[in-house]
Design a protein around this motif. Structure first.
Motif, PDB file in Angstrom:
ATOM      1  N   ARG A 120       6.597  -3.540  -2.253  1.00 18.21           N
ATOM      2  CA  ARG A 120       5.730  -2.352  -2.691  1.00 18.21           C
ATOM      3  C   ARG A 120       6.572  -1.324  -2.789  1.00 18.21           C
ATOM      4  O   ARG A 120       6.936  -0.260  -3.706  1.00 18.21           O
ATOM      5  CB  ARG A 120       4.679  -2.126  -2.049  1.00 18.21           C
ATOM      6  N   HIS A 176       8.071   1.534  -5.632  1.00 15.04           N
ATOM      7  CA  HIS A 176       7.759   2.924  -5.725  1.00 15.04           C
ATOM      8  C   HIS A 176       8.205   3.751  -4.724  1.00 15.04           C
ATOM      9  O   HIS A 176       8.449   5.212  -4.763  1.00 15.04           O
ATOM     10  CB  HIS A 176       6.335   3.185  -5.968  1.00 15.04           C
ATOM     11  N   GLU A 210       6.937   4.677  -1.751  1.00 12.90           N
ATOM     12  CA  GLU A 210       6.161   5.783  -1.386  1.00 12.90           C
ATOM     13  C   GLU A 210       5.625   5.182  -0.001  1.00 12.90           C
ATOM     14  O   GLU A 210       4.483   4.110  -0.184  1.00 12.90           O
ATOM     15  CB  GLU A 210       4.922   5.939  -2.125  1.00 12.90           C
ATOM     16  N   ASN A 218       3.258   5.815   2.643  1.00 11.54           N
ATOM     17  CA  ASN A 218       1.722   5.642   2.911  1.00 11.54           C
ATOM     18  C   ASN A 218       0.938   4.775   1.828  1.00 11.54           C
ATOM     19  O   ASN A 218       0.209   3.829   2.212  1.00 11.54           O
ATOM     20  CB  ASN A 218       0.991   7.065   2.695  1.00 11.54           C
ATOM     21  N   ARG A 219       1.471   4.640   0.541  1.00 10.92           N
ATOM     22  CA  ARG A 219       0.795   4.004  -0.697  1.00 10.92           C
ATOM     23  C   ARG A 219       1.270   2.510  -0.251  1.00 10.92           C
ATOM     24  O   ARG A 219       0.264   1.677  -0.427  1.00 10.92           O
ATOM     25  CB  ARG A 219       1.337   4.375  -1.783  1.00 10.92           C
ATOM     26  N   VAL A 275      -1.234   0.990   2.623  1.00 11.45           N
ATOM     27  CA  VAL A 275      -2.450   0.849   1.684  1.00 11.45           C
ATOM     28  C   VAL A 275      -2.630  -0.270   1.015  1.00 11.45           C
ATOM     29  O   VAL A 275      -3.529  -1.227   1.232  1.00 11.45           O
ATOM     30  CB  VAL A 275      -3.076   2.275   1.306  1.00 11.45           C
ATOM     31  N   GLU A 276      -1.371  -0.441   0.243  1.00  5.76           N
ATOM     32  CA  GLU A 276      -1.593  -1.539  -0.741  1.00  5.76           C
ATOM     33  C   GLU A 276      -1.339  -2.874  -0.052  1.00  5.76           C
ATOM     34  O   GLU A 276      -2.098  -3.890  -0.307  1.00  5.76           O
ATOM     35  CB  GLU A 276      -0.316  -1.297  -1.784  1.00  5.76           C
ATOM     36  N   ILE A 288      -3.485  -1.571  -8.546  1.00  6.38           N
ATOM     37  CA  ILE A 288      -2.765  -0.855  -7.455  1.00  6.38           C
ATOM     38  C   ILE A 288      -1.443  -0.010  -8.431  1.00  6.38           C
ATOM     39  O   ILE A 288      -0.610   0.946  -8.158  1.00  6.38           O
ATOM     40  CB  ILE A 288      -2.129  -1.642  -6.521  1.00  6.38           C
ATOM     41  N   TRP A 340      -1.820   3.808  -9.570  1.00  5.25           N
ATOM     42  CA  TRP A 340      -2.335   4.151  -8.466  1.00  5.25           C
ATOM     43  C   TRP A 340      -3.217   5.719  -8.587  1.00  5.25           C
ATOM     44  O   TRP A 340      -4.012   5.877  -7.662  1.00  5.25           O
ATOM     45  CB  TRP A 340      -0.983   4.608  -7.558  1.00  5.25           C
ATOM     46  N   CYS A 371      -6.546   4.094  -9.046  1.00  3.72           N
ATOM     47  CA  CYS A 371      -6.653   3.114  -8.213  1.00  3.72           C
ATOM     48  C   CYS A 371      -7.008   4.022  -6.890  1.00  3.72           C
ATOM     49  O   CYS A 371      -8.036   3.382  -6.143  1.00  3.72           O
ATOM     50  CB  CYS A 371      -5.612   2.070  -7.947  1.00  3.72           C
ATOM     51  N   GLU A 372      -6.304   4.811  -6.441  1.00  3.06           N
ATOM     52  CA  GLU A 372      -6.741   5.582  -5.264  1.00  3.06           C
ATOM     53  C   GLU A 372      -7.920   5.906  -5.157  1.00  3.06           C
ATOM     54  O   GLU A 372      -8.728   6.079  -4.078  1.00  3.06           O
ATOM     55  CB  GLU A 372      -5.633   6.649  -5.141  1.00  3.06           C
TER      56      GLU A 372
END
Length: 328
Positions: free
Chosen positions: A227, A231, A233, A235-236, A239-240, A277, A280, A283-284
């Motif tokens: 992941r 991208h 990122e 934090n993302r 979470v993913e 996801i 995002w 999805c977030e």
């Protein structure tokens, strides 16, 4: 002079390894939105986000002890205390220093064998490849865990006092953790920590993870890495990865506290989220709604969080710098 420099380099390396291993506790807790568990915007009654930061610092000190013990084992020195007191001390000192509840019983159980294995491998200058580290962690625990380790692990559980572990639980040939005679029974039956984990692996996710050689942790580490490569990122990506694990199997903490139907519901909702996801922005919002629903119902996927902690720690060991920055 060369010998002194070598010793200083070794100490620095061990300190960094302990830092990498302990990083998962703080970085997992900080991730937002993380459905059902503590994060930077959600505290529980007895556990705050800041408690995990304290626990991460406390863990670092004791994981360094584990690294040094692994080095002793590699030199052929037998120990009567290898794992259990590390887990006990991390749990009790974290609670004492922060003043909060249990934040790291599960994660310290998973991290302690990794620290031992890392020290064991490094003293012989073996390459620390993740798969080899995980298998070594399992094999060393099976070979070297003692009755004292089992006793001290029981003490850690008693100190943490998880609400889903009860005096009425059937534990077969293993003493119930709340049995006042647990020490005498462990000694009388010659039970080691490996014996405890092997027995409990049939219903406890963390025990199963160790006994199987950390297969989920490795897969989640690779998923986190994938992941980040897509991208970049941090934090993302955390979470993913959390949602990914939540979608794969029922969380045992939820199942034991709220029943199998609730656990299945959480898993099925996570499966819906994992499909979105890549978009995002949309999805977030759905993840935030799911987080609020679980938070209101006090449904917390504790075992899932423990696995994400280990995945982050393993990723940190692998990358070692620019942990929360884009891949280069």
């Amino acid at each position: 002079m060369a010998g002194i420099k070598l010793i200083m380099n070794l100490r620095r390396r061990l300190g960094l390894y302990a830092l990498y291993l302990s990083s998962g506790l703080a970085l997992e807790a900080a991730a937002y939105p993380k459905p059902g568990n503590v994060h930077r915007l959600h505290d529980f009654t007895d556990i705050r986000f800041e408690d995990f930061l304290v626990a991460s610092s406390v863990s670092q000190m004791h994981l360094l002890r584990g690294l040094r013990r692994g080095m002793l084992l590699a030199k052929g020195i037998r120990l009567v205390n290898v794992y259990g007191d590390l887990i006990r001390d991390v749990v009790i000192e974290s609670m004492r220093i922060s003043g909060g509840g249990n934040t790291n019983l599960g994660s310290s159980l998973l991290l302690a064998p990794l620290s031992i294995a890392l020290g064991y491998l490094r003293v012989n200058n073996y390459e620390v490849e993740l798969n080899n580290l995980l298998i070594t962690a399992r094999d060393l625990l099976r070979r070297y865990s003692t009755m004292n380790d089992a006793i001290n692990y029981y003490k850690a559980v008693r100190a943490a006092a998880p609400s889903y572990i009860k005096a009425t639980d059937y534990t077969g040939e293993m003493p119930n953790v709340w049995d006042p005679e647990f020490i005498n029974k462990i000694k009388g039956r010659g039970i080691t920590l490996w014996d405890v984990l092997s027995y409990s692996s049939r219903y406890d996710l963390n025990s199963n993870e160790i006994v199987q050689g950390y297969p989920r942790s490795l897969e989640l580490t690779l998923y986190l890495l994938s992941r980040l490569r897509i991208h970049g990122e941090w934090n993302r990506a955390v979470v993913e990865t959390y949602i990914y694990q939540l979608s794969r199997e029922d969380d045992p903490v939820i199942a034991r506290k709220y029943g199998s139907e609730t656990a299945a519901y959480v898993r099925n909702e996570a499966r819906k989220l994992i499909q979105c996801i890549d978009d995002w922005v949309m999805c977030e919002k759905e993840v935030v709604r799911f987080d609020e629903k679980l938070y209101e119902g006090k449904v917390n996927p504790g075992s899932t969080a423990d696995l994400i902690i280990i995945a982050i720690s393993l990723y940190s060991l692998w990358k070692q710098k620019r942990l929360i920055r884009p891949m280069q």
